[in-house]
Design a protein around this motif. Structure first.
Motif, PDB file in Angstrom:
ATOM      1  N   HIS A 266      24.528  44.763  34.900  1.00  0.00           N
ATOM      2  CA  HIS A 266      25.462  43.460  35.649  1.00  0.00           C
ATOM      3  C   HIS A 266      24.011  42.960  35.946  1.00  0.00           C
ATOM      4  O   HIS A 266      24.227  41.623  36.182  1.00  0.00           O
ATOM      5  N   VAL A 267      23.749  42.086  34.799  1.00  0.00           N
ATOM      6  CA  VAL A 267      22.756  41.153  34.367  1.00  0.00           C
ATOM      7  C   VAL A 267      23.684  39.585  33.757  1.00  0.00           C
ATOM      8  O   VAL A 267      23.953  39.974  32.815  1.00  0.00           O
ATOM      9  N   ASN A 268      22.157  39.492  34.086  1.00  0.00           N
ATOM     10  CA  ASN A 268      23.608  37.554  33.348  1.00  0.00           C
ATOM     11  C   ASN A 268      22.766  37.314  32.336  1.00  0.00           C
ATOM     12  O   ASN A 268      21.644  36.531  32.336  1.00  0.00           O
ATOM     13  N   PHE A 269      23.165  37.431  31.229  1.00  0.00           N
ATOM     14  CA  PHE A 269      22.470  36.530  30.222  1.00  0.00           C
ATOM     15  C   PHE A 269      22.442  35.498  29.811  1.00  0.00           C
ATOM     16  O   PHE A 269      22.299  35.226  28.170  1.00  0.00           O
ATOM     17  N   LEU A 270      23.437  34.890  30.151  1.00  0.00           N
ATOM     18  CA  LEU A 270      23.933  34.140  30.161  1.00  0.00           C
ATOM     19  C   LEU A 270      23.397  32.467  29.219  1.00  0.00           C
ATOM     20  O   LEU A 270      21.885  32.503  29.516  1.00  0.00           O
ATOM     21  N   GLY A 271      23.979  32.447  27.826  1.00  0.00           N
ATOM     22  CA  GLY A 271      22.966  31.563  27.394  1.00  0.00           C
ATOM     23  C   GLY A 271      21.626  31.656  26.588  1.00  0.00           C
ATOM     24  O   GLY A 271      21.162  30.616  26.227  1.00  0.00           O
ATOM     25  N   SER A 272      20.634  32.101  26.922  1.00  0.00           N
ATOM     26  CA  SER A 272      19.362  33.225  26.550  1.00  0.00           C
ATOM     27  C   SER A 272      19.487  33.323  25.462  1.00  0.00           C
ATOM     28  O   SER A 272      20.351  33.735  24.592  1.00  0.00           O
ATOM     29  N   ASP A 273      18.429  33.250  24.935  1.00  0.00           N
ATOM     30  CA  ASP A 273      18.019  33.132  23.568  1.00  0.00           C
ATOM     31  C   ASP A 273      17.280  34.818  23.204  1.00  0.00           C
ATOM     32  O   ASP A 273      16.452  34.968  23.604  1.00  0.00           O
TER      33      ASP A 273
END
Length: 331
Positions: free
Chosen positions: A287-294
Motif C-alpha cells: 500500500h505504498v504510494n509511488f505516484l509520479g516517482s522516478d
C-alpha cells in the motif's frame, strides 16, 4: 557528551507567561554561539535600586523583537547618590557566558505562547519546569534534552548515544557525523536539520518532522521512522536496512542510492520521489504510494508490493522487480 552539553548551555529556554517574555539566568557576561561579544547595544540606566533597573532593562529587551537576551551589571561607581548600571541588549544568538563579576546574562525565550487565567499559569509553570530540567541536564552532563529549544545548535561529531531529544525544537540543528546509537528524537521538530553521515543505529525518529532535512549517507540501520515527515528530505546513499517507516510521508524526497533492504514501509507516502538506484530488496511495501516517482534503476527484488500504487511513475521499465509480490505490469 560534555562538548555537546557546553554547546547547549544558555540555549535551553522557557516559554512566555501571559504573553510576557521569560528568561533563563546565567552568571557572567553574555557571549554568542561563537563565544564572542556578538552584536549588541549598550543602554545606560540611572537607578536607585537594583530591581527597578533590572526590570527596566528587561522591558527594553521585551520591546525589541530582535533582542535575544540582555546583559545586566554595574558600570562605574556611585555618583551623587545614584548608581549607574550597564544594560546590553543582544541581537546575536547567545550560547556562552564570560566570567565577569557583577554581570548576569539573561536569555530570552524565542517562542511566545499566550495564556489567560489558570490554564496560562499552568502552561507557564510547566514550561518553566522544562527549562529548569534542560539547564540541569547541561550542568550534570546528562542526556535528557526532551522538550528543549535547541534550534540551530551545532552538535556535529558529538557522541550522543542514548541521548533523548523527544519533542525538542531541533530546527536547522547540525548533527553531521554525530553518534546517535539508540538515541531518540521522537516527535521532535527537526526541519532543515542536517544529519549527514550520522551513525544512528536503532535511532528513534518516530513522528519526527524532518521536512527538508539532509540525511545523506546516514547510517540508520534498524531505525524507527514510523509516521515521520520526510517531505523534500534528502536521503542520498543513506542506509536504512531493517528500518521501520510505516505511514511515513516522504513526498518529493530524494532517495537516490539509499538502501531500504528488508525495511518496513507499509502505507508510506513516496509520491513524486526520486529513487534512482534505491534498493528496496525484501522490503515490505504494501500500500505504498509511488505516484509520479522516478524509479530509474530502483531495485524491488523479492519485495512485497501488494496494494502499492504506481500511477504516473517514470522509468518503471528501468526498475527491477524480480521475485516481487504484487509487482506492477511493466510496459
Amino acid at each position: 557528551m560534555r562538548g555537546a552539553a557546553q554547546a547547549i548551555l544558555c540555549l535551553a529556554q522557557t516559554l512566555h507567561a501571559h504573553g510576557q517574555a521569560m528568561y533563563s539566568k546565567h552568571d557572567g557576561a553574555c557571549r554568542d554561539v561563537k563565544n564572542t561579544a556578538g552584536a549588541f547595544e549598550v543602554r545606560k540606566l540611572q537607578k536607585q535600586n537594583w530591581l527597578n533597573s533590572l526590570d527596566e532593562c528587561r522591558k527594553m529587551c521585551n520591546a525589541e523583537g530582535r533582542c535575544v537576551g540582555f546583559e545586566y551589571g554595574t558600570a562605574g561607581g556611585s555618583h551623587g547618590g545614584f548608581e549607574y548600571a550597564r544594560c546590553e541588549l543582544h541581537w546575536s544568538t547567545l550560547g556562552h557566558t564570560a566570567p565577569v563579576p557583577g554581570y548576569t546574562c539573561y536569555i530570552k525565550d524565542a517562542h511566545p505562547v499566550g495564556g489567560q487565567g489558570s490554564r496560562g499559569a499552568r502552561e507557564a509553570l510547566s514550561a518553566s519546569n522544562v527549562a529548569a530540567r534542560c539547564r540541569a541536564a547541561v550542568v550534570t552532563i546528562q542526556q535528557d534534552f526532551s522538550g528543549c529549544y535547541l534550534a540551530g545548535l551545532d552538535l556535529s561529531y558529538k557522541n550522543l548515544a542514548g541521548a533523548i531529544f523527544a519533542k525538542a525544537n531541533l530546527n536547522s540543528a547540525n548533527f553531521d557525523n554525530a553518534i546517535l546509537h539508540y538515541a531518540s528524537l521522537e516527535s521532535a521538530s527537526a526541519k532543515h536539520t542536517t544529519l549527514r553521515q550520522v551513525d544512528g543505529m536503532k535511532l528513534n525518529l518516530k513522528l519526527t518532522n524532518l521536512e527538508e532535512a539532509d540525511l545523506s549517507s546516514a547510517k540508520l540501520a534498524g531505525a524507527e521512522l514510523g509516521g515521520a515527515i520526510l517531505v523534500r528530505a534528502v536521503l542520498t546513499n543513506a542506509d536504512l536496512h531493517d528500518a521501520t517507516l510505516t505511514y511515513a510521508v516522504a513526498s518529493r524526497a530524494v532517495l537516490n542510492g539509499a538502501s531500504f533492504r528488508t525495511a518496513d514501509l507499509r502505507f508510506a507516502e513516496l509520491s513524486h520521489t526520486t529513487m534512482n538506484g534505491t534498493d528496496f530488496s525484501h522490503a515490505q511495501l504494501q500500500h505504498v504510494n509511488f505516484l509520479g516517482s522516478d524509479l530509474n534503476g530502483a531495485i524491488f527484488t523479492d519485495s512485497n508490493l501488494d496494494g502499492a500504487h504506481f500511477l504516473d511513475v517514470v522509468n518503471m521499465d528501468k526498475a527491477i522487480f524480480t521475485g516481487a509480490i504484487g509487482a506492477p505490469h511493466q510496459p
